[in-house]
Design an enzyme around this catalytic site. Structure first.
Site, PDB file in Angstrom:
ATOM      1  N   ASP A 126      -5.577   9.394   9.119  1.00 33.04           N
ATOM      2  CA  ASP A 126      -4.208   9.036   9.494  1.00 33.04           C
ATOM      3  C   ASP A 126      -3.817   9.571  10.862  1.00 33.04           C
ATOM      4  O   ASP A 126      -4.146  10.695  11.231  1.00 33.04           O
ATOM      5  CB  ASP A 126      -3.216   9.553   8.442  1.00 33.04           C
ATOM      6  CG  ASP A 126      -3.378   8.848   7.112  1.00 33.04           C
ATOM      7  OD1 ASP A 126      -3.569   7.622   7.139  1.00 33.04           O
ATOM      8  OD2 ASP A 126      -3.324   9.516   6.069  1.00 33.04           O
TER       9      ASP A 126
ATOM     10  N   GLU B 142       0.861  -1.180   0.000  1.00 32.48           N
ATOM     11  CA  GLU B 142       0.000   0.000   0.000  1.00 32.48           C
ATOM     12  C   GLU B 142       0.901   1.235   0.000  1.00 32.48           C
ATOM     13  O   GLU B 142       1.784   1.362   0.858  1.00 32.48           O
ATOM     14  CB  GLU B 142      -0.876  -0.024   1.252  1.00 32.48           C
ATOM     15  CG  GLU B 142      -2.214   0.631   1.083  1.00 32.48           C
ATOM     16  CD  GLU B 142      -3.090   0.447   2.319  1.00 32.48           C
ATOM     17  OE1 GLU B 142      -4.002   1.266   2.472  1.00 32.48           O
ATOM     18  OE2 GLU B 142      -2.858  -0.484   3.119  1.00 32.48           O
TER      19      GLU B 142
END
Length: 267
Positions: free
Chosen positions: A60, A49
């Site tokens: 995040d 990824e």
């Protein structure tokens, strides 16, 4: 490079759990990103990824946010990221999955964006801020060009929504192990085991577990709970950012090998 679906099918045939490391493109620099992709592929990654740095990364945690901020500070753009993918993808076995927020897709237009990433060699997409209700606008054209769009299942999702996501997700289903943002945790909650059981009753598609997995023992635990893939992000990004680029590369190579070895262990 194989497709995401073919990669998972091959792993299933061999009864293996996939290892999916995550790194942020452009941190510490694009040259190191290219080296990291090659190294992870050689160190046991089944898929990789690759995060596109974004200025407002809502999903995040602090480690990946900091990496994105550093990359953006060096002027890294989507086109630069795709340039690295185009350079490296013919050389590696692991399919590259691009982790991107929706705004870069919207800005370029869905069709143009998909053509751009397909030409670079991207095999899959994870778009964390793409709601299920709007996913069809990306899922259908992506499928037509051979790119798998993987949808995320949150631990708070009701069963009806889990089933709807499972039906539409392509390649695999991304099960978020915790509420909140990405980041390293001391342990993986047993709620993941319950969610895996619920998901498994709703679909036979591969299920990957991410957010909060930071140790080889976490990876083994999640595998033994029935996951088809383990996704490791913040712990990988943190290691790559420490020390010189050469030291960071050495650290993620060793960590990737440790994770892969853990996934090979019996219950």
């Amino acid at each position: 490079m194989t497709s995401v679906s073919d990669c998972f099918q091959s792993l299933r045939d061999r009864r293996q759990c996939a290892l999916i490391p995550f790194i942020t493109a452009g941190d510490p620099d694009l040259e190191t990103t290219a080296k990291a992709l090659r190294l992870l592929d050689a160190s046991g990654a089944d898929l990789i990824e690759l995060g596109v740095p974004y200025s407002d990364p809502l999903a995040d945690g602090p480690v990946i946010q900091a990496a994105a901020t550093r990359a953006l500070g060096r002027g890294v753009k989507l086109e630069d990221v795709l340039g690295v993918v185009k350079e490296v993808s013919p050389e590696i076995k692991a399919p590259i999955i691009l982790f991107t927020y929706y705004n870069p897709i919207f800005y370029r237009g869905v069709e143009a964006f998909l053509q751009q990433v397909k030409a670079a060699g991207v095999q899959g997409l994870v778009v964390p801020d793409l709601p299920l209700e709007e996913a069809e606008s990306l899922l259908k054209p992506a499928h037509e060009v051979g790119i798998a769009v993987t949808l995320l299942v949150a631990p708070t999702s009701p069963i009806e929504r889990i089933e709807a996501i499972a039906r539409q997700s392509q390649g695999f289903i991304y099960l978020v192990s915790v509420t909140g943002v990405t980041g390293m945790r001391s342990q993986v909650t047993s709620r993941v085991k319950e969610l895996l059981t619920s998901l498994r009753s709703a679909t036979d598609k591969p299920i990957g577990v991410g957010f909060g997995i930071s140790k080889p023992e976490h990876a083994l635990q999640v595998k033994n709970w029935g996951a088809d893939a383990v996704i490791v992000g913040s712990a990988m990004v943190k290691r790559l950012a420490e020390g010189t680029p050469e030291e960071g590369l050495k650290a993620i190579g060793a960590f990737c090998q440790d994770l892969k070895q853990a996934l090979k262990e019996d219950q």
